[in-house]
Write a protein that holds these residues in place. Structure first.
Motif, PDB file in Angstrom:
ATOM      1  N   VAL A 167      -5.553  -1.759  -5.608  1.00  0.00           N
ATOM      2  CA  VAL A 167      -4.531  -1.155  -4.748  1.00  0.00           C
ATOM      3  C   VAL A 167      -3.377  -2.456  -5.092  1.00  0.00           C
ATOM      4  O   VAL A 167      -3.688  -3.201  -5.510  1.00  0.00           O
ATOM      5  N   ARG A 199      -4.837   3.594  -1.770  1.00  0.00           N
ATOM      6  CA  ARG A 199      -5.560   4.016  -0.492  1.00  0.00           C
ATOM      7  C   ARG A 199      -6.698   3.366  -0.288  1.00  0.00           C
ATOM      8  O   ARG A 199      -7.730   3.652  -0.767  1.00  0.00           O
ATOM      9  N   PRO A 200      -6.915   2.267   0.720  1.00  0.00           N
ATOM     10  CA  PRO A 200      -8.225   1.713   1.117  1.00  0.00           C
ATOM     11  C   PRO A 200      -9.193   2.688   1.681  1.00  0.00           C
ATOM     12  O   PRO A 200      -8.758   3.268   2.562  1.00  0.00           O
ATOM     13  N   LYS A 223      -9.981  -3.886  -5.323  1.00  0.00           N
ATOM     14  CA  LYS A 223      -9.887  -2.891  -4.350  1.00  0.00           C
ATOM     15  C   LYS A 223     -11.052  -3.152  -2.924  1.00  0.00           C
ATOM     16  O   LYS A 223     -10.766  -3.225  -1.817  1.00  0.00           O
ATOM     17  N   LYS A 224     -12.108  -3.365  -3.636  1.00  0.00           N
ATOM     18  CA  LYS A 224     -13.110  -3.746  -2.814  1.00  0.00           C
ATOM     19  C   LYS A 224     -13.067  -4.965  -1.838  1.00  0.00           C
ATOM     20  O   LYS A 224     -13.099  -4.895  -0.583  1.00  0.00           O
ATOM     21  N   PHE A 234     -10.361  -6.210  -1.135  1.00  0.00           N
ATOM     22  CA  PHE A 234      -9.105  -5.901  -0.186  1.00  0.00           C
ATOM     23  C   PHE A 234      -9.528  -5.335   0.977  1.00  0.00           C
ATOM     24  O   PHE A 234      -9.083  -5.336   1.850  1.00  0.00           O
ATOM     25  N   GLU A 235     -10.407  -4.082   0.829  1.00  0.00           N
ATOM     26  CA  GLU A 235     -11.088  -3.081   1.869  1.00  0.00           C
ATOM     27  C   GLU A 235     -11.759  -4.440   2.855  1.00  0.00           C
ATOM     28  O   GLU A 235     -11.701  -4.150   4.090  1.00  0.00           O
TER      29      GLU A 235
END
Length: 248
Positions: free
Chosen positions: A60, A93-94, A116-117, A119-120
Motif C-alpha cells: 500500500v 486497502r489494508p 502490506k502485511k 503495515f496492517e
C-alpha cells in the motif's frame, strides 16, 4: 519501474512534500521510525500500469509526485475512468487482498510504498495511522459522491471548471497556501485525459477551456500552466458555492 535514482524525493519523512496530508501525518517520531523500516520508493512512467484490477497487492502507499487514474474495465472491454489519485492520496486497502481498480500513471510518478502485511499490523497497533486512514477514506467517499454530481448533472463548462477547481485546491493545500483569491498551478492532465475522465469529447474540452480563458476565468501559459485570477469566480462557474463545495 524506472531505473533512475529518486534523488528528487526526500528520504526523510520530516522533509516529505506530502507529510502534512499523507497517512503518516499524525505519526510521532517513533512511529515514523517504525514506518521507515517497512517503506520503499517506486517510480512509474507515464502510461505505466501500477496495478491491475483483481491483482493481489503486496503493498500500500501514498502518491508523492505525479498523478494516476483509477479505471474499471466493463464486460464489453470498455474502460471507464472513475477517479484521480493526486499527491498524498493513498493506494490500496489494508485488509483487502486484491485491487478493486486498475491504477495507471498519467504522468511520471513516485510512490512511497509500505509492505502490506507489516503495515496492517502497525495500523492495528498505531491509532494515529488508523485514524488518519479513516479520515482519508471518508474524504474519498465524499469526493466520489461529489464526482457523481459532476458527471451526472453538470454542463460541460461546469465539469471543466469543477475539475480545475479540484486541482487548484489540492495544489494550494499541498503547498500550504490559501485557497482564496488568485491561484497558480500546472495542469497535470492532457486535454485528452480530461475528456476521458469527464465523459466529454476532446473538442468540447478545448472549446470550454478557450471559453473560460476568453471570459477571464482562467489564464493560460502554454497548455498546462494555469492562473486563476479569482478562485470564487471559478467556483461559481463550477456551480459550487464560495466555501468550496468540493474536497481537496
Amino acid at each position: 519501474m524506472l531505473n533512475q535514482t529518486l534523488t528528487a524525493v526526500p528520504r526523510d519523512c520530516e522533509d516529505c512534500p506530502i507529510r502534512h496530508r499523507a497517512v503518516c501525518a499524525r505519526c510521532e517520531a517513533d512511529e515514523l521510525e517504525q514506518l521507515d523500516k517497512i517503506k520503499y520508493y517506486r517510480s512509474f512512467e507515464a502510461g505505466q500500469t501500477i496495478i491491475w484490477s483483481g491483482d493481489q497487492m503486496d503493498f500500500v502507499g501514498s502518491v508523492v509526485k505525479g498523478i494516476a487514474t483509477l479505471t474499471q474495465t466493463m464486460e464489453d472491454g470498455r474502460t471507464q475512468m472513475v477517479g484521480l489519485l493526486l499527491p498524498s492520496d493513498f493506494v490500496g486497502r489494508p485488509g483487502r487482498g486484491s485491487a478493486a481498480y486498475n491504477v495507471v500513471a498519467t504522468t511520471d510518478m513516485v510512490m512511497c510504498c509500505f509492505r502490506k502485511k507489516p503495515f496492517e499490523v502497525m495500523m492495528s497497533q498505531t491509532p494515529h495511522i488508523a485514524q488518519r486512514l479513516l479520515e482519508m477514506t471518508l474524504d474519498e467517499l465524499d469526493a466520489a459522491r461529489e464526482w457523481m454530481l459532476v458527471l451526472g448533472r453538470k454542463t460541460a463548462r461546469e465539469k471543466i471548471a469543477s475539475l480545475l477547481s479540484i486541482i487548484a485546491r489540492r495544489n494550494a493545500t499541498l503547498n500550504l497556501a490559501d485557497v482564496t483569491g488568485s491561484m497558480v498551478f500546472d495542469l497535470p492532465l492532457t486535454r485528452e485525459a480530461m475528456a476521458d475522465y469527464l465523459g466529454l469529447t476532446l473538442e468540447t474540452v478545448s472549446r470550454q477551456i478557450s471559453s473560460l480563458k476568453k471570459d477571464g476565468i482562467i489564464q493560460l501559459e502554454g497548455k498546462r500552466h494555469v492562473t486563476v485570477p479569482d478562485f470564487d469566480r471559478l467556483l461559481a462557474e463550477a456551480g459550487d458555492d464560495s466555501d468550496g463545495g468540493m474536497l481537496a
